[in-house]
Scaffold this motif. Structure first.
Motif, mmCIF file in Angstrom:
data_model
loop_
_atom_site.group_PDB
_atom_site.id
_atom_site.type_symbol
_atom_site.label_atom_id
_atom_site.label_comp_id
_atom_site.label_asym_id
_atom_site.label_seq_id
_atom_site.Cartn_x
_atom_site.Cartn_y
_atom_site.Cartn_z
ATOM 1 N N ASP A 101 5.306 -2.703 -6.401
ATOM 2 C CA ASP A 101 5.581 -3.400 -5.956
ATOM 3 C C ASP A 101 4.051 -3.960 -4.703
ATOM 4 O O ASP A 101 3.792 -3.155 -4.076
ATOM 5 N N ARG A 102 3.276 -4.910 -5.397
ATOM 6 C CA ARG A 102 1.854 -5.298 -4.867
ATOM 7 C C ARG A 102 1.163 -4.180 -5.368
ATOM 8 O O ARG A 102 1.171 -3.345 -5.592
ATOM 9 N N PRO B 91 0.620 -1.170 0.054
ATOM 10 C CA PRO B 91 0.198 0.359 -0.432
ATOM 11 C C PRO B 91 1.210 0.808 0.764
ATOM 12 O O PRO B 91 2.094 1.235 0.690
ATOM 13 N N SER C 116 -2.320 -9.479 -3.893
ATOM 14 C CA SER C 116 -1.551 -8.932 -2.221
ATOM 15 C C SER C 116 -3.110 -8.619 -1.915
ATOM 16 O O SER C 116 -2.603 -10.075 -0.620
HETATM 17 P P1 TMP Z 1 5.773 -5.113 1.675
HETATM 18 O O1 TMP Z 1 6.645 -5.292 2.947
HETATM 19 O O2 TMP Z 1 5.548 -5.493 0.382
HETATM 20 O O3 TMP Z 1 6.104 -3.144 0.993
HETATM 21 O O4 TMP Z 1 4.104 -4.784 1.957
HETATM 22 C C1 TMP Z 1 3.424 -4.569 3.316
HETATM 23 C C2 TMP Z 1 3.033 -5.483 3.724
HETATM 24 O O5 TMP Z 1 1.887 -5.295 3.565
HETATM 25 C C3 TMP Z 1 3.064 -6.708 3.554
HETATM 26 O O6 TMP Z 1 3.538 -7.806 4.890
HETATM 27 C C4 TMP Z 1 2.120 -7.783 2.933
HETATM 28 C C5 TMP Z 1 0.704 -5.856 3.741
HETATM 29 N N1 TMP Z 1 -0.529 -6.195 2.185
HETATM 30 C C6 TMP Z 1 -1.306 -6.947 2.453
HETATM 31 O O7 TMP Z 1 -1.588 -7.230 3.617
HETATM 32 N N2 TMP Z 1 -2.499 -6.610 1.328
HETATM 33 C C7 TMP Z 1 -2.377 -5.548 0.430
HETATM 34 O O8 TMP Z 1 -3.366 -5.826 -0.696
HETATM 35 C C8 TMP Z 1 -1.394 -5.349 0.206
HETATM 36 C C9 TMP Z 1 -0.680 -4.595 -0.947
HETATM 37 C C10 TMP Z 1 0.031 -5.717 0.926
#
Ligand code: TMP
Length: 216
Positions: A99-100, A44, A104
Motif C-alpha cells: 500500500d504505497r 510508510p 507516493s
Molecule cells: P495512507 O493513509 O494511505 O496509509 O498513507 C499515509 C499518508 O502518508 C498518506 O497521507 C500519504 C503519505 N505519504 C507521503 O506523503 N509520501 C510517501 O512516500 C508515502 C508512502 C506516504
C-alpha cells in the motif's frame, strides 16, 4: 537490492479515500485462493523501525516537516522495509502487495509539496538502488469524492493519521495530476484504475491485470 527476484512486487497508489485498503484485501484474498503466497504490507511502515517513522510523518502530532526532511525520513523507512521485508519475501517467491511506495513520494512530496523531482529520484537511487515495483495500480477518482470518504473515516474515528488529508484541495489536485503524469511516463508498469466505480467492478479489473502479469 535489485529487480532480479522470483516473486512479483505490486504497489497500490492513489490520493486519500480512493479505496486502496479494501481493494488490496480483496486482491490478496483472491490470489491466495488461487494458490499464490501473498505478503501484504504498507508504506510508510511495514517493519517495526519503519512504523516508528510512519508515526512521525502521518500523525497529527508527528511534527511539521519540510518536504526534504519528509522525503529523507520516507526513504530511510523504505530502505529498512525493502531490506527486512520486501526483498526477503520476493526471494521466497511471494507476491508482495504494498500500500504505497516511491510513487507516493513523487506525488505527495514532489508534485504536492513542491520538492524538486530530481531530489526524489536521487534519494531513490541512493537508498534503494532504483528498486521499483513491477506493477503499480493508481486508483484515481475526483479529489472531492476521495476527501469526503477520508473525512468520514476520520469522523468515525478510525484514523488519527490525517496530517496529509488536512492539506488543502489544491494540494490534492496537484498530487492527482502527478499520479496521472507518472502513469503516462511509465505505461508498462502503471495502470490507472477508475476508482469511482463499484468495489466489485474495480476488484475485477485489478485481478485481471494482476493475473496477466503473474502468468507472463
Ligand atoms: P495512507 O493513509 O494511505 O496509509 O498513507 C499515509 C499518508 O502518508 C498518506 O497521507 C500519504 C503519505 N505519504 C507521503 O506523503 N509520501 C510517501 O512516500 C508515502 C508512502 C506516504
Amino acid at each position: 537490492m535489485n529487480n532480479e527476484k522470483k516473486g512479483v512486487f505490486i504497489s497500490f497508489e492513489g490520493g486519500e479515500g480512493t479505496g486502496k485498503t479494501t481493494q488490496i484485501a480483496l486482491l490478496a484474498d483472491s490470489l491466495q485462493k488461487k494458490g499464490y503466497e501473498v505478503a501484504v504490507t504498507r508504506e510508510p511502515g511495514g517493519t517495526p523501525e519503519a512504523e516508528k517513522i510512519r508515526d512521525l510523518l502521518v500523525q497529527r502530532e508527528g511534527g511539521d516537516w519540510t518536504p526534504m526532511a519528509e522525503s529523507l525520513l520516507l526513504f530511510a523507512a523504505r530502505n529498512m522495509h525493502v531490506k527486512d521485508l520486501i526483498a526477503p519475501a520476493l526471494a521466497e517467491g511471494k507476491v508482495v502487495i504494498c500500500d504505497r511506495f516511491t510513487d507516493s513520494t513523487r506525488a505527495y512530496q514532489s508534485y504536492g509539496r513542491g520538492l524538486d523531482r530530481n531530489i526524489v529520484e536521487g534519494l531513490n537511487n541512493l537508498s534503494l538502488n532504483g528498486f521499483s515495483p513491477s506493477l503499480t495500480f493508481i486508483l484515481d477518482m475526483p479529489v472531492e469524492q476521495g476527501l469526503m470518504r477520508a473525512e468520514k473515516r476520520l469522523a468515525d474515528n478510525l484514523s488519527q493519521e490525517d496530517r496529509f488529508e488536512r492539506m488543502d484541495v489544491e494540494f490534492h489536485e496537484r498530487l492527482r495530476r502527478g499520479y496521472l503524469e507518472i502513469a503516462e511516463q511509465e505505461p508498462g508498469r502503471c495502470h490507472v484504475i477508475n476508482a469511482g466505480r463499484s468495489v466489485a467492478e474495480i476488484a475485477e479489473d485489478l485481478e485481471r491485470v494482476t493475473l496477466e502479469k503473474l502468468n507472463v
